[in-house]
Motif scaffolding. Structure first.
Motif, PDB file in Angstrom:
ATOM      1  N   THR A  31      41.285  35.917  46.018  1.00 10.11           N
ATOM      2  CA  THR A  31      41.619  37.065  46.876  1.00 10.11           C
ATOM      3  C   THR A  31      41.398  38.387  46.127  1.00 10.11           C
ATOM      4  N   ARG A  36      38.378  43.410  45.570  1.00  9.51           N
ATOM      5  CA  ARG A  36      37.532  44.292  44.740  1.00  9.51           C
ATOM      6  C   ARG A  36      36.160  44.507  45.389  1.00  9.51           C
ATOM      7  N   GLN A  57      51.012  46.243  42.785  1.00  2.29           N
ATOM      8  CA  GLN A  57      51.799  45.568  43.827  1.00  2.29           C
ATOM      9  C   GLN A  57      50.918  44.646  44.662  1.00  2.29           C
ATOM     10  N   VAL A  59      49.153  43.320  48.010  1.00  3.04           N
ATOM     11  CA  VAL A  59      48.682  43.758  49.324  1.00  3.04           C
ATOM     12  C   VAL A  59      49.558  43.019  50.344  1.00  3.04           C
ATOM     13  N   GLY A  85      44.551  33.104  42.691  1.00  2.91           N
ATOM     14  CA  GLY A  85      45.249  34.354  43.020  1.00  2.91           C
ATOM     15  C   GLY A  85      45.877  34.327  44.407  1.00  2.91           C
ATOM     16  N   ARG A  88      50.460  34.038  46.639  1.00  4.98           N
ATOM     17  CA  ARG A  88      51.123  34.872  45.640  1.00  4.98           C
ATOM     18  C   ARG A  88      52.512  35.335  46.088  1.00  4.98           C
ATOM     19  N   GLN A  92      53.212  33.818  51.815  1.00  2.00           N
ATOM     20  CA  GLN A  92      51.811  33.343  51.791  1.00  2.00           C
ATOM     21  C   GLN A  92      51.742  31.827  51.656  1.00  2.00           C
ATOM     22  N   ARG A 160      38.941  46.766  33.920  1.00  2.00           N
ATOM     23  CA  ARG A 160      39.363  46.887  35.320  1.00  2.00           C
ATOM     24  C   ARG A 160      40.386  48.007  35.438  1.00  2.00           C
ATOM     25  N   ARG A 171      52.265  44.557  37.206  1.00  5.00           N
ATOM     26  CA  ARG A 171      51.728  43.295  37.752  1.00  5.00           C
ATOM     27  C   ARG A 171      52.555  42.113  37.259  1.00  5.00           C
TER      28      ARG A 171
HETATM   29  P1  AMP Z   1      43.786  39.534  40.715  1.00 10.48           P
HETATM   30  O1  AMP Z   1      42.361  39.823  40.484  1.00 10.48           O
HETATM   31  O2  AMP Z   1      44.020  38.161  41.276  1.00 10.48           O
HETATM   32  O3  AMP Z   1      44.653  39.810  39.508  1.00 10.48           O
HETATM   33  O4  AMP Z   1      44.287  40.554  41.853  1.00 10.48           O
HETATM   34  C1  AMP Z   1      44.214  41.959  41.670  1.00 10.48           C
HETATM   35  C2  AMP Z   1      45.121  42.663  42.675  1.00 10.48           C
HETATM   36  O5  AMP Z   1      44.681  42.353  44.008  1.00 10.48           O
HETATM   37  C3  AMP Z   1      46.580  42.232  42.639  1.00 10.48           C
HETATM   38  O6  AMP Z   1      47.322  42.925  41.641  1.00 10.48           O
HETATM   39  C4  AMP Z   1      47.028  42.596  44.059  1.00 10.48           C
HETATM   40  O7  AMP Z   1      47.219  43.987  44.200  1.00 10.48           O
HETATM   41  C5  AMP Z   1      45.794  42.210  44.882  1.00 10.48           C
HETATM   42  N1  AMP Z   1      45.869  40.786  45.308  1.00 10.48           N
HETATM   43  C6  AMP Z   1      45.071  39.776  44.900  1.00 10.48           C
HETATM   44  N2  AMP Z   1      45.431  38.603  45.489  1.00 10.48           N
HETATM   45  C7  AMP Z   1      46.499  38.899  46.272  1.00 10.48           C
HETATM   46  C8  AMP Z   1      47.346  38.130  47.114  1.00 10.48           C
HETATM   47  N3  AMP Z   1      47.186  36.801  47.265  1.00 10.48           N
HETATM   48  N4  AMP Z   1      48.339  38.781  47.771  1.00 10.48           N
HETATM   49  C9  AMP Z   1      48.519  40.094  47.645  1.00 10.48           C
HETATM   50  N5  AMP Z   1      47.794  40.886  46.848  1.00 10.48           N
HETATM   51  C10 AMP Z   1      46.775  40.294  46.162  1.00 10.48           C
END
Ligand code: AMP
Length: 215
Positions: A31, A36, A57, A59, A85, A88, A92, A160, A171
């Motif tokens: 996700t 991204r 935070q 989404v 990911g 979370r 969900q 990033r 995070r």
């Molecule tokens: P990641 O690359 O998995 O560390 O995700 C980067 C950011 O994307 C997270 O810090 C959240 O803001 C958002 N994000 C990714 N996956 C989720 C998810 N399953 N639920 C909510 N926000 C997400």
């Protein structure tokens, strides 16, 4: 069969996802990568996601679950996917279990990567990614051959935006508060295997592959 790579930010989910998805013969659904991509393309969803990602935070669940639902309806997801990911939050995971149950699906394995917080902060500080193809590197442990240039596509290799120290702390706090409780729900619904995520990439990869179900 569906599978989940679970663990805190920086635990190595993205690093191992490709080989795990290949071994299981299912597509990799991350996700964070999807958000991204939207961000890069400047879509409305990307703008919305950015306001949460920049603060470390989550989404909102409704937005994330809708996104996952449309990904799961694509043709290549029919035989299951590897989630990275996601899920979370408790909302969900409950949504996912309901979605799968309604379609006779299930989760065949959850790989829970265990890495202590101190190691995570250190890892994320050095983490770098290619703006072009998303390949990941580490400033010290796994740098590209030419500084700032991707080995795979020649794109720019940068940190990033949400890997800065303050956002990483947020995070990790978000993980402890909202994501860690997901594990108990998963344990009630699927085989969860804890894997020591500390060590070199190859050593951890071997441990992860050793616990995957054989087709
Ligand atoms: P990641 O690359 O998995 O560390 O995700 C980067 C950011 O994307 C997270 O810090 C959240 O803001 C958002 N994000 C990714 N996956 C989720 C998810 N399953 N639920 C909510 N926000 C997400």
């Amino acid at each position: 069969m569906n599978a989940v790579l679970f663990g805190p930010p920086g635990s190595g989910k993205g690093t191992h996802a490709k080989s795990v998805a290949a071994a299981l013969g299912i597509p990799h659904v991350a996700t964070g990568d999807i958000f991204r991509r939207h961000l890069k393309e400047g879509t409305e969803l990307g703008q919305l996601a950015r306001s949460y990602m920049d603060k470390g935070q989550l989404v909102p669940d409704s937005v994330t679950c809708d996104l996952v639902a449309s990904r799961l309806e694509e043709a290549d997801a029919g035989g299951g996917v590897l989630f990275d990911g996601f899920p979370r939050s408790v909302a969900q995971v409950e949504w996912l279990l309901g979605w799968l149950a309604a379609r006779g699906g299930s989760i065949g394995v959850v790989v829970n990567l265990l890495v202590p917080d101190a190691e995570i902060v250190q890892r994320i500080a050095g983490r770098r990614a290619c703006l072009g193809c998303g390949a990941t590197y580490h400033a010290r442990a796994n740098p590209p051959a030419q500084a700032g240039r991707c080995d795979r596509c020649g794109g720019d290799v940068v940190q990033r935006a949400d890997d800065g120290e303050d956002i990483v702390r947020e995070r990790l706090a978000t993980y402890a508060r909202e994501t860690a409780p997901v594990l108990a729900v998963l344990r009630g619904a699927a085989p969860v295997v804890d894997v020591d995520g500390v060590g070199g990439i190859e050593a951890v990869q071997a441990r992860v592959h050793a616990v995957l179900p054989r087709g």
